[in-house]
Scaffold this motif. Structure first.
Motif, PDB file in Angstrom:
ATOM      1  N   ALA A 244       0.844  -1.191   0.000  1.00 31.04           N
ATOM      2  CA  ALA A 244       0.000   0.000   0.000  1.00 31.04           C
ATOM      3  C   ALA A 244       0.879   1.240   0.000  1.00 31.04           C
ATOM      4  CB  ALA A 244      -0.911  -0.006   1.224  1.00 31.04           C
ATOM      5  N   ALA A 245       0.285   2.366  -0.336  1.00 34.24           N
ATOM      6  CA  ALA A 245       1.022   3.626  -0.331  1.00 34.24           C
ATOM      7  C   ALA A 245       1.480   3.944   1.082  1.00 34.24           C
ATOM      8  CB  ALA A 245       0.143   4.749  -0.871  1.00 34.24           C
ATOM      9  N   GLY A 246       2.752   4.306   1.242  1.00 36.90           N
ATOM     10  CA  GLY A 246       3.304   4.655   2.550  1.00 36.90           C
ATOM     11  C   GLY A 246       3.816   3.477   3.351  1.00 36.90           C
ATOM     12  N   ALA A 247       3.688   2.265   2.833  1.00 33.43           N
ATOM     13  CA  ALA A 247       4.165   1.087   3.574  1.00 33.43           C
ATOM     14  C   ALA A 247       5.685   1.138   3.710  1.00 33.43           C
ATOM     15  CB  ALA A 247       3.744  -0.184   2.857  1.00 33.43           C
ATOM     16  N   PRO A 248       6.243   0.836   4.925  1.00 33.08           N
ATOM     17  CA  PRO A 248       7.697   0.825   5.095  1.00 33.08           C
ATOM     18  C   PRO A 248       8.333  -0.328   4.318  1.00 33.08           C
ATOM     19  CG  PRO A 248       6.629  -0.007   7.061  1.00 33.08           C
ATOM     20  CD  PRO A 248       5.539   0.484   6.171  1.00 33.08           C
ATOM     21  N   LEU A 249       9.383  -0.034   3.593  1.00 32.03           N
ATOM     22  CA  LEU A 249      10.078  -1.047   2.814  1.00 32.03           C
ATOM     23  C   LEU A 249      11.421  -1.418   3.438  1.00 32.03           C
ATOM     24  CD1 LEU A 249       9.415   0.361  -0.789  1.00 32.03           C
ATOM     25  CD2 LEU A 249       8.048  -1.282   0.528  1.00 32.03           C
ATOM     26  N   VAL A 250      12.192  -0.417   3.828  1.00 29.03           N
ATOM     27  CA  VAL A 250      13.518  -0.648   4.406  1.00 29.03           C
ATOM     28  C   VAL A 250      13.721   0.338   5.557  1.00 29.03           C
ATOM     29  CG1 VAL A 250      16.015  -0.581   3.988  1.00 29.03           C
ATOM     30  CG2 VAL A 250      14.486  -1.466   2.223  1.00 29.03           C
ATOM     31  N   THR A 251      14.253  -0.159   6.670  1.00 34.85           N
ATOM     32  CA  THR A 251      14.633   0.694   7.800  1.00 34.85           C
ATOM     33  C   THR A 251      16.150   0.738   7.894  1.00 34.85           C
ATOM     34  OG1 THR A 251      12.620   0.154   9.034  1.00 34.85           O
ATOM     35  CG2 THR A 251      14.479   1.031  10.288  1.00 34.85           C
ATOM     36  N   LEU A 252      16.698   1.956   7.922  1.00 36.20           N
ATOM     37  CA  LEU A 252      18.140   2.140   8.022  1.00 36.20           C
ATOM     38  C   LEU A 252      18.525   2.444   9.470  1.00 36.20           C
ATOM     39  CD1 LEU A 252      18.661   4.378   4.855  1.00 36.20           C
ATOM     40  CD2 LEU A 252      18.762   1.891   5.018  1.00 36.20           C
ATOM     41  N   SER A 253      19.760   2.165   9.782  1.00 31.50           N
ATOM     42  CA  SER A 253      20.260   2.445  11.128  1.00 31.50           C
ATOM     43  C   SER A 253      20.202   3.949  11.396  1.00 31.50           C
ATOM     44  CB  SER A 253      21.699   1.946  11.270  1.00 31.50           C
ATOM     45  OG  SER A 253      22.196   2.273  12.546  1.00 31.50           O
ATOM     46  N   GLY A 254      19.735   4.345  12.621  1.00 36.83           N
ATOM     47  CA  GLY A 254      19.613   5.765  12.937  1.00 36.83           C
ATOM     48  C   GLY A 254      19.887   6.061  14.401  1.00 36.83           C
ATOM     49  N   GLU A 255      20.852   5.391  14.996  1.00 36.63           N
ATOM     50  CA  GLU A 255      21.157   5.592  16.407  1.00 36.63           C
ATOM     51  C   GLU A 255      21.598   7.021  16.685  1.00 36.63           C
ATOM     52  OE1 GLU A 255      20.600   3.634  18.885  1.00 36.63           O
ATOM     53  OE2 GLU A 255      19.794   2.069  17.579  1.00 36.63           O
ATOM     54  N   GLN A 256      22.473   7.560  15.860  1.00 35.98           N
ATOM     55  CA  GLN A 256      22.951   8.921  16.068  1.00 35.98           C
ATOM     56  C   GLN A 256      21.814   9.927  15.976  1.00 35.98           C
ATOM     57  OE1 GLN A 256      26.083   9.600  13.254  1.00 35.98           O
ATOM     58  NE2 GLN A 256      27.591   8.347  14.374  1.00 35.98           N
ATOM     59  N   GLN A 257      20.923   9.722  15.019  1.00 36.84           N
ATOM     60  CA  GLN A 257      19.802  10.645  14.838  1.00 36.84           C
ATOM     61  C   GLN A 257      18.833  10.578  16.024  1.00 36.84           C
ATOM     62  OE1 GLN A 257      21.086   8.738  12.379  1.00 36.84           O
ATOM     63  NE2 GLN A 257      22.068  10.529  11.434  1.00 36.84           N
ATOM     64  N   ARG A 258      18.621   9.372  16.550  1.00 32.72           N
ATOM     65  CA  ARG A 258      17.723   9.246  17.697  1.00 32.72           C
ATOM     66  C   ARG A 258      18.316   9.919  18.939  1.00 32.72           C
ATOM     67  NH1 ARG A 258      16.066   4.378  15.030  1.00 32.72           N
ATOM     68  NH2 ARG A 258      17.913   3.232  15.733  1.00 32.72           N
ATOM     69  N   ALA A 259      19.630   9.781  19.138  1.00 33.98           N
ATOM     70  CA  ALA A 259      20.285  10.458  20.267  1.00 33.98           C
ATOM     71  C   ALA A 259      20.223  11.967  20.098  1.00 33.98           C
ATOM     72  CB  ALA A 259      21.736   9.993  20.375  1.00 33.98           C
ATOM     73  N   ALA A 260      20.486  12.426  18.877  1.00 36.78           N
ATOM     74  CA  ALA A 260      20.427  13.862  18.627  1.00 36.78           C
ATOM     75  C   ALA A 260      19.013  14.382  18.799  1.00 36.78           C
ATOM     76  CB  ALA A 260      20.933  14.156  17.214  1.00 36.78           C
ATOM     77  N   LEU A 261      18.016  13.577  18.466  1.00 35.53           N
ATOM     78  CA  LEU A 261      16.624  13.988  18.617  1.00 35.53           C
ATOM     79  C   LEU A 261      16.258  14.130  20.092  1.00 35.53           C
ATOM     80  CD1 LEU A 261      13.864  14.575  17.392  1.00 35.53           C
ATOM     81  CD2 LEU A 261      13.411  12.119  17.397  1.00 35.53           C
ATOM     82  N   ALA A 262      16.736  13.206  20.907  1.00 37.53           N
ATOM     83  CA  ALA A 262      16.457  13.297  22.350  1.00 37.53           C
ATOM     84  C   ALA A 262      17.058  14.569  22.939  1.00 37.53           C
ATOM     85  CB  ALA A 262      17.011  12.071  23.052  1.00 37.53           C
ATOM     86  N   ALA A 263      18.304  14.872  22.523  1.00 37.96           N
ATOM     87  CA  ALA A 263      18.941  16.083  23.036  1.00 37.96           C
ATOM     88  C   ALA A 263      18.209  17.331  22.557  1.00 37.96           C
ATOM     89  CB  ALA A 263      20.402  16.113  22.585  1.00 37.96           C
ATOM     90  N   ALA A 264      17.786  17.357  21.312  1.00 39.59           N
ATOM     91  CA  ALA A 264      17.096  18.525  20.773  1.00 39.59           C
ATOM     92  C   ALA A 264      15.746  18.725  21.446  1.00 39.59           C
ATOM     93  CB  ALA A 264      16.917  18.352  19.268  1.00 39.59           C
ATOM     94  N   ARG A 265      15.054  17.654  21.751  1.00 37.99           N
ATOM     95  CA  ARG A 265      13.765  17.785  22.444  1.00 37.99           C
ATOM     96  C   ARG A 265      13.952  18.329  23.847  1.00 37.99           C
ATOM     97  NH1 ARG A 265      10.936  12.082  20.498  1.00 37.99           N
ATOM     98  NH2 ARG A 265      10.038  12.899  18.521  1.00 37.99           N
ATOM     99  N   ALA A 266      15.003  17.859  24.518  1.00 43.87           N
ATOM    100  CA  ALA A 266      15.275  18.368  25.865  1.00 43.87           C
ATOM    101  C   ALA A 266      15.588  19.864  25.817  1.00 43.87           C
ATOM    102  CB  ALA A 266      16.445  17.604  26.482  1.00 43.87           C
ATOM    103  N   THR A 267      16.368  20.282  24.839  1.00 44.54           N
ATOM    104  CA  THR A 267      16.703  21.700  24.705  1.00 44.54           C
ATOM    105  C   THR A 267      15.456  22.520  24.408  1.00 44.54           C
ATOM    106  OG1 THR A 267      18.908  21.130  23.884  1.00 44.54           O
ATOM    107  CG2 THR A 267      18.091  23.346  23.403  1.00 44.54           C
ATOM    108  N   ALA A 268      14.596  21.976  23.549  1.00 45.05           N
ATOM    109  CA  ALA A 268      13.371  22.697  23.210  1.00 45.05           C
ATOM    110  C   ALA A 268      12.442  22.804  24.412  1.00 45.05           C
ATOM    111  CB  ALA A 268      12.669  21.984  22.057  1.00 45.05           C
TER     112      ALA A 268
END
Length: 365
Positions: A93-117
């Motif tokens: 279907a449209a929007g179905a996930p096909l491949v997930t890439l590694s994103g550990e650095q992005q998730r850590a950076a997201l946590a820090a950015a949310r805390a700052t916000a």
């Protein structure tokens, strides 16, 4: 007994008279058998009278099947493949996930950015309370609001970057062969798989400019493929090209085909038959047309039962009939069968008349 003597001159006169009698008898028999003439015998043929008749011919062309939507699914970033969510040939279907890439650095950076916000938002709320009591300047409050907005924008940027780590189907369709595996490093432009929307397909095909007036939007067409012998696919004209190719003198036509069973695949060769509207045309049997090089002609019967060779211009052909554009007129009688033994000026006799005459002669004999 004395022998009778015959003089030589008398003997020669007798021989000459006898020879004349023999030649006269032969000439009489030849005249009776030749029908009163010394020329070639009349050719036995079949004729017909041409006329205007209803004609429903078809335009034929070849085209290649294309999917309604088709894309090569690729990555946007360089990253390690963490998980593959599909197998080759899956319908997604449209929007179905096909491949997930590694994103550990992005998730850590997201946590820090949310805390700052969150901290910037709390600071803004405290300063709003102070500003309400006029304990801080308005410029200080505006500066803190800008800091809070910048922190939120940083959160959204990291979330978007993290979203690029999940490759999704841009539309519903059928996936091709899987080209990646978990653990592989992919870069921007790496093809993950092909994706085709096969619910409907279209075919582009060329049509000679002479048929431009005979093609219109919504016109029904039929397509056949060697992959599905005996199966016809119904479609409709969805687009008529706005230009005529100056080299081929043809214009492009696009036809849409419903494809619920996915029988038509992109890249297949389809033979197209475009049905033209019924019209009145001057028709002759195809076997009556004699082709010599690029010239076509028919044998027209004259009042004295001979034939004349008449050049004609051929239009469309269908179901054993040929359309005559010029050369002969309605009401002309032409030879259909037996053209191979004719020349301009040949005498002819209708096959039915020849058979009837032969039968009567046999009966009288």
């Amino acid at each position: 007994m004395p022998h009778a003597s015959v003089s030589r001159p008398g003997f020669r006169a007798c021989c000459a008279a006898l020879l004349l009698l023999v030649l006269a008898a032969c000439g009489s028999e030849g005249g009776a058998g030749g029908g009163g003439g010394g020329g070639a015998p009349a050719a036995v043929v079949t004729t017909t009278t041409v006329g205007i008749r209803p004609f429903n011919d078809r335009i034929r062309a070849l085209g290649t099947v294309k999917a309604r939507e088709a894309v090569e699914v690729t990555a946007k970033v360089s990253e390690i493949v963490e998980r593959v969510h599909f197998d080759s040939g899956d319908v997604v279907a449209a929007g179905a996930p096909l491949v997930t890439l590694s994103g550990e650095q992005q998730r850590a950076a997201l946590a820090a950015a949310r805390a700052t916000a969150e901290e910037a938002d709390r600071m803004l709320q405290r300063q709003q309370e102070l500003a309400a009591r006029q304990l801080i300047a308005r410029a200080t409050l505006d500066s803190q609001r800008a800091t809070r907005d910048s922190a939120l924008a940083q959160v959204r940027q990291i979330e978007a970057n993290l979203g690029d780590r999940v490759i999704r189907a841009p539309f519903a369709g059928v996936l091709g062969v899987r080209q990646v595996s978990p653990g592989a490093l992919i870069t921007p432009g790496t093809v993950v798989a092909t994706l085709d929307d096969l619910s409907s397909v279209h075919v582009d095909f060329p049509v000679p400019e002479a048929h431009l007036a005979n093609v219109a939007l919504g016109q029904r067409i039929t397509g056949t493929s060697t992959a599905w012998q005996g199966r016809g696919f119904e479609g409709t004209v969805s687009n008529v090209g706005s230009r005529v190719d100056p080299t081929s003198r043809a214009f492009s036509v696009r036809a849409d085909f419903a494809n619920p069973e996915h029988m038509l695949r992109p890249g297949m060769l389809l033979e197209i038959e475009l049905e033209r509207a019924e019209r009145q045309a001057l028709l002759v049997p195809e076997i009556a047309v004699v082709q010599v090089g690029r010239e076509s002609f028919v044998y027209r019967v004259t009042p004295d039962s001979t034939v004349e060779q008449v050049p004609v211009t051929i239009g469309s052909r269908a179901v054993g009939m040929a359309e005559i554009l010029s050369g002969i007129q309605p009401g002309d009688r032409i030879v259909v069968d037996g053209t191979g033994k004719l020349r301009h000026g040949s005498a002819i006799v209708e096959a039915a008349d020849a058979d009837s005459g032969g039968t009567e002669e046999t009966t009288e004999g």
